[in-house]
Scaffold this active site. Structure first.
Site, PDB file in Angstrom:
ATOM      1  N   HIS A  39      -4.224   2.765   6.473  1.00 21.40           N
ATOM      2  CA  HIS A  39      -4.221   4.223   6.305  1.00 21.40           C
ATOM      3  C   HIS A  39      -2.759   4.634   6.424  1.00 21.40           C
ATOM      4  O   HIS A  39      -2.057   4.164   7.327  1.00 21.40           O
ATOM      5  CB  HIS A  39      -5.047   4.920   7.394  1.00 21.40           C
ATOM      6  CG  HIS A  39      -4.814   6.397   7.453  1.00 21.40           C
ATOM      7  ND1 HIS A  39      -5.321   7.268   6.513  1.00 21.40           N
ATOM      8  CD2 HIS A  39      -4.103   7.152   8.323  1.00 21.40           C
ATOM      9  CE1 HIS A  39      -4.933   8.494   6.813  1.00 21.40           C
ATOM     10  NE2 HIS A  39      -4.196   8.451   7.908  1.00 21.40           N
ATOM     11  N   CYS A 109      -5.958   7.838   0.777  1.00 25.81           N
ATOM     12  CA  CYS A 109      -4.771   8.273   1.520  1.00 25.81           C
ATOM     13  C   CYS A 109      -3.502   7.608   0.986  1.00 25.81           C
ATOM     14  O   CYS A 109      -2.442   8.236   0.936  1.00 25.81           O
ATOM     15  CB  CYS A 109      -4.937   7.978   3.009  1.00 25.81           C
ATOM     16  SG  CYS A 109      -5.183   6.216   3.385  1.00 25.81           S
TER      17      CYS A 109
END
Length: 168
Positions: A39, A109
């Site tokens: 992430h 993301c």
């Protein structure tokens, strides 16, 4: 170039969502070594910006439930003002990066941070992050898991969703 222009530092925060488990389990499950399930977020103008199932969000750096990042990459500096940047994020949040457009493999993301990094600095994020979905999907187990993984929307708790250029 105007030397008096204000410059802002831009960083990439990298988090391993597997907390190290991908490194140990991936050879068994996928037949190949993955160092993490990544992430990422952009840190600039004193805030951390990221994309997830809620859309584009912001928080203080390291302020999500993920805590501090595993790695910080210096992407360089930008002369884009924070006002222009917030207008840019607002337009992205109303179109390409609405929460309902989130897809774990194709539009996540890392797609967001790569685009924002290029907008601010002209640099991409590291390819080992952007290449991860295709690495997973290239394995038989990745193909089996895909329907389940496609339904997952990651949105780290602790951020403020950005709508219309203002924090909500």
């Amino acid at each position: 170039m105007d030397k008096s222009a204000t410059r802002y530092n831009v960083q990439l925060y990298i988090y391993d969502l597997s907390r190290g488990m991908a490194r140990s389990l991936s050879p068994i499950m996928l037949g190949k070594q993955l160092d993490g399930i990544w992430h990422t977020a952009i840190v600039a103008y004193g805030d951390e910006f990221f994309f997830g199932g809620e859309g584009i969000s912001s928080c203080s750096p390291g302020g999500t439930m993920l805590g501090p990042p595993d790695t910080v990459v210096e992407l360089g500096e930008t002369e884009v003002s924070d006002e222009i940047f917030m207008d840019y994020l607002s337009s992205l949040g109303e179109s390409t990066y609405r929460g309902d457009r989130y897809r774990l493999f194709e539009h996540n993301c890392n797609t967001f941070t790569n685009e924002v990094a290029q907008f601010l600095t002209g640099r991409s994020i590291p390819s080992y992050i952007t290449d991860l979905p295709s690495e997973v999907l290239s394995t038989p187990f990745g193909q089996i898991l895909r329907p389940i993984l496609d339904s997952i929307h990651i949105a780290p708790p602790g951020g403020n969703v950005i709508n219309g250029g203002r924090n909500v």
